[in-house]
Every structure is written in C-alpha cells, then in structure tokens.
Design an enzyme around this catalytic site. Sequence first.
Site, PDB file in Angstrom:
ATOM      1  N   GLU A   1      33.780  57.896  59.099  1.00 22.97           N
ATOM      2  CA  GLU A   1      34.041  56.560  59.632  1.00 22.97           C
ATOM      3  C   GLU A   1      35.444  56.121  59.207  1.00 22.97           C
ATOM      4  OE1 GLU A   1      30.521  54.506  58.248  1.00 22.97           O
ATOM      5  OE2 GLU A   1      29.237  55.965  59.274  1.00 22.97           O
TER       6      GLU A   1
ATOM      7  N   ASN B   1      48.388  54.824  62.512  1.00 19.37           N
ATOM      8  CA  ASN B   1      47.782  56.152  62.462  1.00 19.37           C
ATOM      9  C   ASN B   1      46.767  56.225  61.319  1.00 19.37           C
ATOM     10  OD1 ASN B   1      47.353  58.710  63.366  1.00 19.37           O
ATOM     11  ND2 ASN B   1      49.502  59.311  63.219  1.00 19.37           N
TER      12      ASN B   1
ATOM     13  N   TYR C   1      43.309  61.279  52.486  1.00 19.59           N
ATOM     14  CA  TYR C   1      42.933  60.730  51.178  1.00 19.59           C
ATOM     15  C   TYR C   1      44.137  60.390  50.298  1.00 19.59           C
ATOM     16  CZ  TYR C   1      41.145  61.146  46.360  1.00 19.59           C
ATOM     17  OH  TYR C   1      40.870  60.955  45.040  1.00 19.59           O
TER      18      TYR C   1
ATOM     19  N   HIS D   1      30.663  56.620  54.220  1.00 16.90           N
ATOM     20  CA  HIS D   1      30.451  57.685  55.201  1.00 16.90           C
ATOM     21  C   HIS D   1      31.784  58.286  55.615  1.00 16.90           C
ATOM     22  CE1 HIS D   1      26.339  55.772  56.173  1.00 16.90           C
ATOM     23  NE2 HIS D   1      26.229  56.754  55.282  1.00 16.90           N
TER      24      HIS D   1
ATOM     25  N   GLU E   1      29.705  46.892  60.646  1.00 18.06           N
ATOM     26  CA  GLU E   1      30.006  48.076  61.463  1.00 18.06           C
ATOM     27  C   GLU E   1      31.188  47.712  62.340  1.00 18.06           C
ATOM     28  OE1 GLU E   1      28.451  51.021  61.360  1.00 18.06           O
ATOM     29  OE2 GLU E   1      26.441  50.651  60.535  1.00 18.06           O
TER      30      GLU E   1
ATOM     31  N   HIS F   1      31.562  50.011  57.567  1.00 20.06           N
ATOM     32  CA  HIS F   1      31.177  51.248  58.256  1.00 20.06           C
ATOM     33  C   HIS F   1      31.698  51.206  59.676  1.00 20.06           C
ATOM     34  CE1 HIS F   1      27.940  52.896  55.508  1.00 20.06           C
ATOM     35  NE2 HIS F   1      28.147  51.703  54.972  1.00 20.06           N
TER      36      HIS F   1
HETATM   37  O1  0X9 Z   1      22.885  53.937  58.592  1.00 16.57           O
HETATM   38  C1  0X9 Z   1      23.746  53.442  57.881  1.00 16.57           C
HETATM   39  O2  0X9 Z   1      23.924  53.733  56.725  1.00 16.57           O
HETATM   40  C2  0X9 Z   1      24.665  52.382  58.492  1.00 16.57           C
HETATM   41  N1  0X9 Z   1      25.081  52.761  59.796  1.00 16.57           N
HETATM   42  S1  0X9 Z   1      26.107  54.007  60.043  1.00 16.57           S
HETATM   43  O3  0X9 Z   1      26.131  54.293  61.445  1.00 16.57           O
HETATM   44  N2  0X9 Z   1      27.556  53.569  59.637  1.00 16.57           N
HETATM   45  O4  0X9 Z   1      25.684  55.072  59.236  1.00 16.57           O
HETATM   46  C3  0X9 Z   1      23.937  51.085  58.648  1.00 16.57           C
HETATM   47  C4  0X9 Z   1      23.105  50.631  57.535  1.00 16.57           C
HETATM   48  C5  0X9 Z   1      22.721  49.208  57.769  1.00 16.57           C
HETATM   49  N3  0X9 Z   1      21.426  48.854  57.378  1.00 16.57           N
HETATM   50  C6  0X9 Z   1      20.309  48.946  58.201  1.00 16.57           C
HETATM   51  N4  0X9 Z   1      20.391  49.344  59.424  1.00 16.57           N
HETATM   52  N5  0X9 Z   1      19.157  48.627  57.696  1.00 16.57           N
HETATM   53 ZN    ZN Z   2      28.306  54.391  57.959  1.00 16.99          ZN
END
Ligand code: 0X9
Ligand code: ZN
Length: 755
Positions: A179, A116, A120, A176, A376, A302
């Site tokens: 996530e 699950n 925090y 983030h 990711e 992420h």
């Molecule tokens: O946009 C972001 O910060 C990251 N993706 S998210 O969907 N988790 O927000 C990716 C950042 C990776 N770097 C690049 N795409 N340049």
């Molecule tokens: Zn992210």
Amino acid sequence: MRPIIASAALTALSMPALAQIDGDAQRPYEGFRIVQVVVQDQDQLDAVLDEADMLWSHGVGVGPIELVVDDASLEALRDMGLAPLTLVEDLQGIIDAERAEIERRNIQLDLTWFENYHPYDQIHAYHNELVNDFPNLASVSTIGQSIEGRDIIATEITGPGDASGRPVVFFNGCQHAREWISPATVTYVADRLCNLYGTDARVTQLLDKVVVKIVPIVNPDGYVYTWTNNRFWRKNRRDNGNGTRGVDLNRNWDINFGGAGASNDPNSDIYHGPFAFSEPETVTVRDYVLADENMVAHVDFHSYSQLILYPWGYADIRVPEPDYSFFVAFSQLLSDTIRSVHGEFYTPQQGIDLYPASGVAPDWTYSQGLKSWTIELRPNSANPGFDLPPGEILPTGEENFEGVLEILDRFKDPVLLSFPDGRIDTAFDLEPTAIRVQADSLTDDVESLNVRVRPDVSGGFITLPMSDMGGGLYHVYVPALSCGRSFEFFVEGETTGGAALRLPAVGDLGVSVISQEITLEDDAETDLGWTVGAQGDTASSGVWNRMNPQGTAAQPEDDNSSAGVNCWVTDGASGGGLGARDVDGGATTLTSPAFDASVSGDWLFADAFLSYARWYSNDQGASPNSDNMPVLVSNDGGNSWIELEDVTENANAWVEKTFRVADFVAPSADMRLRVVARDDDPGSIVEAAIDDIRVLIRGCAFHPSDLNRDGTTDASDFFAYLDLFAAGDSGADLDINGTIDASDFFAFLDLFADA
Ligand code: 0X9
Ligand code: ZN
C-alpha cells in the site's frame, strides 16, 4: 602545487594492482587508509609503489607522495625506514559519508519529491532531512527493528518549547507492504507540518499545542520486498518455517486476536501469526504507543477504497457512548473535510461494516484509550487498486492533510469542551437558559469552568461559575430575560495543570430571546392529507407509506416522536433482505398537505420556521453513496418548488432540521413540503423516513420595555419597572449581575428609549 619530479614517468609507471581492493565487495575500502610518505630516490620509489595498494597522488616521483594502504602495507612502509603520515584513517568512512551526502542532495526538499514513489531508504532519508532542515520542530528516532533487522523510525513534530504536557496524535503508514500511498501520505503530512509552521497560522497554532508522531513504515521488510521482488506482497517477511512467509501485521494486535477475519493458515494473506504481538514490528509500535501517556488519537493509513473506519472492526458491536456518537459525527466531518479539497468521497463507517477483521491496530489503540481510525486512501476501486498512479500522491496527500489538521484541531486541548445539546442560539421569554458543557479529559482534568455572559444592555461580561454534574458534565443557568433581548456568551476555564480552556476557541456565541408558537404539529399518527407520488416517479419498490416501521440495518425501528409509533417511510416493512423493500427504479415523492406559515398580526416581529425529523440511509449495497434525497418547499400550493436541502448524510438515525422559511421562499398561507427519495443507481440501498413536521413562529409579541404587556411602552411600564426595582424583584436585574442598582435603572431607560 607540489613539485612533480618524475611526472613524465607517470603513465609508464607500473601502477600497483589493486590486489587487495575488491570492487565487487559491499564496502571495498574497508580497512584502508591514505598516507603520505617522502621518497628519497628512484629505488625507494619503486619499492614503495610495489608495496602500496593504490596510488592516491596524481603525480608520482621522488619527494612526497600519497598512497592507499592497508595495515600490512603500512607496516611494510615503516620497515623500509619511512615515516608514513596518515591523512585519512578510514577511507571507506568518507566514501560512505559522501554517498549519504549524495543521497541527501538528491532529495528535492520540495513537493516534486511527492511526484513519485520512493524506496525504503529514501523515505527514511526524507524524514532525516526534514529534521536537518527543521531541527527546532522535528526529530527522528529509531524505535525498533523489523524481523530482518531493518530500522523502524518515528518522526516527532511539534512547535518549540516545553511539549511535555501537549496531547500527542499518532499516524502510521505501511503496515501493509504493497500500500505504497500510505508511507507517501504520512511523509507528505510530516513535510507540510514542518514547512508550513511559522507561515500558516493554523498549522502554527496546532503545532504549538499538539505533538504529531509519525511512523512512516511499520513493515520495512515487506516494503523493501515489494520493490525488489513482489510488488503485491502484503505481510511482513517472517519465515513461518513451513515454506511460507509473512504474518499480516494488521491481524497480530492483541484485540480479539485470532477472531473473525483473521486466518491461522500461514500461507494466508491475513495470517494472524502464532500469537498476539508475535512480530517485532507490532511489538515495536505497541511499545511506542504504551510509552506515551499523552497519546490521544491514532490513524492507521492503508489503501485502497477511500474509507474512514472507526472501531470496532472485529464484531458488530458499537463502542460505548459517548464514543459512538463522537465517531459517527467526527468521521462524517473528516469525510466532508477531505471531500472539500478535491471532491473525493471517503465513506465514514464502522470497521465491521466493511468486513470483520480481528487483531487490527486501531481496535487495539482504541482499547488503550485512544480515539482511532483506519483510513483507506485512494483509489476507490480495485483498478488501479494498490497501483495508484504517482500523479495522485500529491492530491491524496493534500486531501488527507486537511483531515489530519481536523484531527489535530479536535485533540489539541488537554480537555475537550463541547456543547452536548448543540450550539445554543435561542433562549425563551422570561425563562432561564440552561447552558451545558461536556468536558472530556484527554491529558488533563478540569479545575474550573465559567460561563461569561454579556447581556445586551451592559458593557461588560459577567461570570457565572458552572456546577460539576459528574461524568464530565457542567451546567449553569443564564438568568431569564424578556423576549426581544439578547446576550452573548462563551465558556472559559482552567485545567488542573493550569492550561486555559475556552469554547468557542475565539469569539462569542449570540443568543436571541424569543417566544415560540407551534402552529402545525404533524407527528404522522394520522394522515393530515399527504400525497404519495408525483409526475416523474418511477420507483418500483420502496414507495412512501405511513406506518410503524420495522427496523433493518438501513431503516428505523421506531418513529421519531416520543408519543405514537408512525412516520412516513419508504416502505416501512423489513422484507427479505436489505435490498428487498428499499427504493428501487427511480424516485418516490411525498408531498404534504397545504399548511400556513404566515405570521399573524399578534406578533410585534416574528419569523416562520419549518422543522422536521428525517432519516436517510444510502451507504450500503454494491455502489453506496450514489443517490440523494432533495427536500423541497413551495409557497404557492405546489406550483413551484425551492430546495431546502439535498440529503446525502447517512446518519442512520433521526436528524431534526429547522429552516427559516424566509431564507428560501416568502412565507405564505399555502405552503407545502415535498421529499423525493430516489434510487438512480441500482447498486445502492436507499431508505428514508420523515416525521414530526412542524411550523414554528418565533418572535416577540411585546417589546422588552413593555413590562405590563399591553402592546405599548408608556408611563405605566416605567412605573411598573420602579415597582420591581423597589421590591428588589429579580425581574429588575436587567444586566443579570445579581444586584439591582443604578445600572439596571439606566438599562431600563435604554430599553424604554428604544421602544
Ligand atoms: O484488512 C485490513 O487490514 C484493512 N484493509 S486493507 O485492504 N488495507 O488490508 C482494513 C482493516 C479495517 N478494519 C475492518 N475492516 N474491520
Ligand atoms: Zn492495508
């Protein structure tokens, strides 16, 4: 038991009202203590009960009783002539401790916890509990506070002993807020490292060499807010002062700050903040990284999309070599490792190829000398997107844990040794063999490097000191041996700090000495009789042709050969856009003319090898990585086919491959090679090319004891050896130890007897 004199009166007693204890308050017992007084008579009892804030005793009567009182009531009791004895000074304190203990016990310190998502407090509690259970491995510290004052913690895990010289690998989750799988995954990593140390040999060896540092939640305020208010909040919770909230922490790092893919609109989800490192969360992690000179690698976790992204993320420029090649190759290895666990594909690519993003954490840590990635996590599609079902926490953790181990493995040594030319497994007749080693300093430098060699004829290893060629390159020649012989070797050395270095980490590498004859060389500069098209081909564009290719983001600009310009390519014209002239609508097949891979009678022993250079790109377009390219071989003129390899590797570069024919089919004089580029998913870009098709015969025409190479080992070879021996010729030094002595003579006798 204490005598209860007036127990019957218990319920009849007017219980003191909890006038001063507010049950709705956050910490209602703050300022209260438990005291004991000895009551002499009923009148005094009544007076005491009037004064107490709450009864603690079960029975109440004349004699000793326990009460809850604040400081004012305590004074009042003293005024009555009583001498209250304090039993518990800080009542709220024991309540708090009890609550913490309850929380602690609620934590199932087993893998069910990962069935699950957790808020925090519970995530931090889990990390604290790991430290509780594994105090010799793990520690937790608070490294800073969020903008709303919540703690940002770091968990550090390493094997017992002096860790001051160990390389450090850093993982963080939850820049983030929404996530949720990212803090769960790094917590799983922490859990497995602690729990598997001492039972799993690999984890134990790794943690004895590296320090793992984990910041599970970089953005505590945002994370809490996703639990209490808005499940899909991304940024931190800064009050931007204009009615909007939040800075995207992953746009706030000081690397191309404010550039492409970041917004100066405070309302935007990618708002970069007023200036680089304006946020306490990024400052906290920045300072944590800067404080550690042993930190060598970083992964910022992420979700979602299943990607392994390497720098740069802000512009379409490659990081300098050798880093670029390292990132390409190692990210592919990470992807393969992750896929091997549950079959999930994580696409390895440069960050910019996803989209430009400026001011992101891994670009910044890379700029500070670390090797850095964004990973990711699951899922790979917008549905369920951030709402990954809790049942996928464990498999996501499992597959990424293997990736983490791969990273630890790669960075575990203070100096990283590698073979820049790839693994050497063949040497050539009577030619010295160059062994080159690249040494990359992570946390220490090379003091010395040696190649240890054991030739086939003698028992022991000899030591060949390597020369420092500069730029981390080390070099030595293994003396020439004759065809048919072999040697084993490994590289060993020491760092300036005294740490041992070894490549490979265990065991030796075997090298066979051979002769090689190239019996076919097709560099595609002329058409030797290839066939384009086969039954079942339906490709409507991107059909194979032979030409000088025009480079695109998916197709080569140059052929592979040093001479000439042509190769076979799936329509080498560049066309309008990337998808204009790639393979579409099914397969396009390219078949070679017949070639001979049989081994002539001139060889004492030999094998046929088939080699070619290939280019394959399938990682772009709307549904990347959905196609494949089988390469097939036939030994009966094209009647039946056996697969040599099924290409899915997106090298976006020429890759040379060599296959021993007999591993697939019996070599014959009527062989053919076939390459099938196919586009089964209209959403993907497919570009392929092939060049430099070769047939190699590798083996020996003479036995190593046949010194005069007349096809038989006989007395004349024996005398030829004696001549070399007497002349002090290096060809007589069969054990390649630099001196020609009796052991060489006996080595020759061994070879002779073996003929
Ligand atoms: O946009 C972001 O910060 C990251 N993706 S998210 O969907 N988790 O927000 C990716 C950042 C990776 N770097 C690049 N795409 N340049
Ligand atoms: Zn992210």
